[in-house]
Design an enzyme around this catalytic site. Structure first.
Site, PDB file in Angstrom:
ATOM      1  N   ARG A  36       0.981  -1.231  -0.098  1.00  0.00           N
ATOM      2  CA  ARG A  36       0.070  -0.048   0.008  1.00  0.00           C
ATOM      3  C   ARG A  36       0.991   1.194   0.053  1.00  0.00           C
ATOM      4  NH1 ARG A  36      -4.952   1.801  -1.245  1.00  0.00           N
ATOM      5  NH2 ARG A  36      -6.189   2.957   0.315  1.00  0.00           N
ATOM      6  N   THR A  43      -9.421   0.634  -9.841  1.00  0.00           N
ATOM      7  CA  THR A  43      -8.553  -0.443  -9.071  1.00  0.00           C
ATOM      8  C   THR A  43      -8.678  -1.558 -10.044  1.00  0.00           C
ATOM      9  OG1 THR A  43      -9.085   0.566  -7.065  1.00  0.00           O
ATOM     10  CG2 THR A  43      -8.388  -1.429  -6.894  1.00  0.00           C
ATOM     11  N   THR A  99      -4.093  -0.535  -6.988  1.00  0.00           N
ATOM     12  CA  THR A  99      -4.951   0.571  -7.616  1.00  0.00           C
ATOM     13  C   THR A  99      -4.169   1.864  -7.576  1.00  0.00           C
ATOM     14  OG1 THR A  99      -6.789   1.795  -6.740  1.00  0.00           O
ATOM     15  CG2 THR A  99      -5.316   1.090  -5.127  1.00  0.00           C
ATOM     16  N   ASP A 146      -7.850   8.382   0.429  1.00  0.00           N
ATOM     17  CA  ASP A 146      -8.382   7.197   1.093  1.00  0.00           C
ATOM     18  C   ASP A 146      -7.919   7.610   2.753  1.00  0.00           C
ATOM     19  OD1 ASP A 146      -9.527   6.002  -0.856  1.00  0.00           O
ATOM     20  OD2 ASP A 146      -7.892   4.311  -0.786  1.00  0.00           O
ATOM     21  N   SER A 175      -7.741   1.042   3.268  1.00  0.00           N
ATOM     22  CA  SER A 175      -8.001   0.538   2.009  1.00  0.00           C
ATOM     23  C   SER A 175      -9.144  -0.380   2.175  1.00  0.00           C
ATOM     24  CB  SER A 175      -6.901  -0.285   1.335  1.00  0.00           C
ATOM     25  OG  SER A 175      -7.544  -0.750  -0.009  1.00  0.00           O
ATOM     26  N   SER A 176     -10.045  -0.489   1.150  1.00  0.00           N
ATOM     27  CA  SER A 176     -11.091  -1.521   1.247  1.00  0.00           C
ATOM     28  C   SER A 176     -11.020  -2.750   0.169  1.00  0.00           C
ATOM     29  CB  SER A 176     -12.243  -1.086   0.608  1.00  0.00           C
ATOM     30  OG  SER A 176     -12.905   0.096   1.252  1.00  0.00           O
ATOM     31  N   GLY A 219     -13.629  -1.153  -6.594  1.00  0.00           N
ATOM     32  CA  GLY A 219     -14.736  -0.526  -6.218  1.00  0.00           C
ATOM     33  C   GLY A 219     -14.947   0.172  -5.222  1.00  0.00           C
TER      34      GLY A 219
HETATM   35  O1  DON Z   1      -7.791   1.240  -1.458  1.00  0.00           O
HETATM   36  C1  DON Z   1      -9.152   1.520  -1.618  1.00  0.00           C
HETATM   37  O2  DON Z   1      -9.904   1.002  -0.955  1.00  0.00           O
HETATM   38  C2  DON Z   1      -9.482   2.278  -2.875  1.00  0.00           C
HETATM   39  N1  DON Z   1      -8.430   3.311  -3.081  1.00  0.00           N
HETATM   40  C3  DON Z   1      -9.924   1.586  -4.176  1.00  0.00           C
HETATM   41  C4  DON Z   1     -10.155   2.200  -5.316  1.00  0.00           C
HETATM   42  C5  DON Z   1     -11.104   1.626  -6.080  1.00  0.00           C
HETATM   43  O3  DON Z   1     -11.369   0.449  -5.950  1.00  0.00           O
HETATM   44  C6  DON Z   1     -11.657   2.245  -7.211  1.00  0.00           C
HETATM   45  N2  DON Z   1     -12.283   1.605  -8.149  1.00  0.00           N
HETATM   46  N3  DON Z   1     -13.058   1.256  -8.776  1.00  0.00           N
END
Ligand code: DON
Length: 585
Positions: free
Chosen positions: A101, A392, A410, A432, A461-462, A482
């Site tokens: 990350r 992502t 991502t 984020d 992050s997710s 997402g």
């Molecule tokens: O790390 C995360 O949770 C976000 N930066 C992910 C971003 C994301 O999935 C956008 N995509 N569709």
């Protein structure tokens, strides 16, 4: 035959009587292989990974090759200027995760994205030179390769070099997407327009060749010089010099200090399966286990795996009971995400309790099986009193021995910060972080301590790359992009296989649902519930927004049968260029 391509064509184009084309393809093809398979958002990147498998590379070799190739063929999210997470399970049952990350630059401050009035400057992390975190991808891929690679480093990076230097044909979808990016996110940055614009001007069309020579040069340097060239060599010099010139934050010291981290996976059990996923700074593993443990406590499936007593032994994906429970448990899981989760190197996270069956039972005991609860009421301790998308990518790999890699990485938004340095796009991952201490509203803002900005800290992050096993044997590899929808998207697939009796194609195709505590609205992809079930859910008090397009996530997945040692890959057709590939015999 080692590999066979199975197409069961059931492409249904449903034209609603309104004449509005509801084009729901329900393809059921899976790529079945006993020699390994790669499934990703771009078929040429899957090709790169499959070619590495064919050369005798491991699942990790193939994953590294796929990740570098996606940086070329899937510019919205494939990257070397971003970060992510890799979950690795070896055929002997051992598993680990690699956290690559991004980190906050050393010159970051907790108030850096507040305006003069103290309000969150909404656009501050949308794009530009102050939006990127220190990239982790190259270090992360190098760490994975060093520990689990069989081929030489150059052999796994070179396919991407070739794609960048020789170019590749644009699909209609990617041509259109690039044209859009060139008039929006990339437009303010001359180097980005020069990199992704059509030589000679004009709009890209399907069949045009996209060459990325500067990216090819950077990738070639990484292939021959290793990750150091990115973090302490000329790429680092170039990145830091341009940051200085544009009053950005990332310095040479930030790059030199960046390290990927090997972390213990988050593990849990559900309905006789084991999940192996990513722990903090990703909330993915915790949110998924909180969700599944509550569903188990509520009896969505029997503790013995006998499911809910329905005739075929599987729970029903789309009945009102299942959907009500899924919204209620997601509400609570995401509230705990907001309350507790951030970088474990900076914050105390009560991980053992969050992952325990006992805690899930306590949460589940507060769920009314006939009535929606209130997110505001449940989370009032962290809500500010005066309360007032996307990019992502995920790919999955299984090799002939049954070693598996689940990788999500991502740039945050599509094309990240829009800024290109040394041929590659930089992320806008700083968005984020929680931007204002103590400020948690009924919209998207979260201001709890765990995810406040600090120098050198990783942002929450997710991303939820996951590997599922049964009886100690590999079963499912999946994940998705997402943003905050990710854990729910991934669970949609996981539940398909572990609770709803579906194969991988059906589990990937199935319409998805999402609830994230706040905003207190569930979103349903079209077809997730019949009108009657929607009405029943609304009568219970749920706010539901229907999303007509199939647009929640992009879950390229592999189901593994340990008895026959075959992998079945299903790309997610929500992503038009995606594809599964197996090594050619
Ligand atoms: O790390 C995360 O949770 C976000 N930066 C992910 C971003 C994301 O999935 C956008 N995509 N569709």
């Amino acid at each position: 035959m080692a590999m066979r391509q199975k197409y069961v064509v059931a492409a249904l184009v449903l034209a609603a009587c309104t004449g509005k084309a509801v084009s729901i393809a329900t393809p059921v093809d899976e790529l079945v292989s006993s020699t390994g398979v790669v499934v990703s958002a771009h078929h040429l990147a899957s090709d790169a990974g499959a070619a590495v498998l064919a050369k005798g590379g491991s699942a990790v070799d193939a994953a590294v090759a796929t990740a570098f190739a996606l940086a070329v063929t899937y510019p919205a999210a494939g990257n070397i200027g971003g970060g992510g997470f890799m979950v690795i399970r070896q055929a002997d049952g051992t598993a680990t995760t690699i956290d690559y990350r991004e980190k906050a630059p050393l010159r970051s401050t907790p108030t850096m994205y507040l305006d003069a009035t103290g309000a969150i400057a909404a656009s501050a992390t949308d794009s530009g030179w102050r939006a990127p975190g220190v990239p982790g991808t190259v270090r992360g891929l190098a760490m994975a390769h060093e520990k689990f690679g069989k081929l030489a480093w150059a052999d796994v990076v070179m396919p991407a070099v070739q794609l960048a230097e020789e170019g590749f044909a644009l699909s209609e979808s990617l041509a259109g997407e690039l044209n859009g990016a060139l008039t929006s996110i990339l437009a303010s940055f001359p180097a980005s327009v020069a990199t992704y614009g059509k030589p000679g001007g004009g709009a890209w069309v399907a069949g045009d060749t996209l060459r990325l020579p500067q990216l090819g040069r950077a990738l070639r340097a990484i292939a021959t010089g290793g990750p150091e060239v990115f973090y302490t060599g000329w790429i680092a010099d170039s990145l830091a010099a341009q940051m200085r010139a544009h009053r950005g934050l990332i310095s040479r010291a930030d790059l030199a200090a960046y390290q990927a981290v090997e972390r213990e996976p988050v593990r849990g059990t559900f309905n006789g399966y084991e999940l192996i996923s990513m722990g903090p700074p990703s909330s993915g593993g915790v949110v998924m286990m909180l969700t599944l443990n509550q569903l188990e406590a509520l009896g969505l499936v029997g503790a013995d795996g006998s499911a809910d007593g329905s005739a075929d032994g599987s729970a029903d994906r789309s009945d009102a009971r299942t959907l009500h429970l899924r919204i209620e448990v997601a509400r609570r899981a995401y509230l705990d995400r907001a309350r507790w989760i951030g970088d474990p190197d900076f914050s105390e996270i009560p991980l053992a309790r969050l992952l325990s069956k006992e805690y899930a039972r306590e949460l589940a005991a507060g769920i009314d099986t006939a009535q929606a609860s209130s997110s505001a009421e449940l989370g009032k301790d962290i809500l500010t009193p005066m309360a007032e998308s996307p990019q992502t990518t995920h790919f999955s790999v299984v090799d002939a021995e049954g070693n598996a890699v689940s990788n999500t990485y991502t740039l945050e938004s599509g094309y990240g910060s829009g800024v290109v340095v040394a041929g590659f796009l930089l992320n806008n991952e700083m968005g984020d972080f929680s931007k204002k201490s103590g400020y948690t509203n009924t919209g998207w803002a979260i201001g709890t301590p765990a995810n406040l900005i600090a120098p050198g800290k990783r942002m929450l992050s997710s991303m939820s790359p996951v590997i599922v096993t049964k009886g100690g044997a590999l079963r499912l590899v999946t994940g998705s992009p997402g943003g905050r929808t990710i854990p729910n998207t991934v669970l949609n697939v996981v539940l398909g296989v572990t609770a709803f009796g579906e194969g991988v194609r059906a589990a990937v195709d199935a319409p998805r649902i999402h609830h994230q505590w706040m905003p207190d609205t569930a979103s349903f992809e079209s077809g997730a519930a019949t009108p009657a079930v929607l009405a029943a859910l609304r009568a219970m008090g749920h706010q539901i927004k229907e999303v007509t397009a199939r647009s929640q996530g992009d879950a390229h997945s592999i189901l593994f049968d340990a008895t026959t040692r075959t992998a079945r890959a299903a790309n997610d057709r929500r992503s038009p260029d995606s594809g599964a590939r197996a090594p050619k015999p």
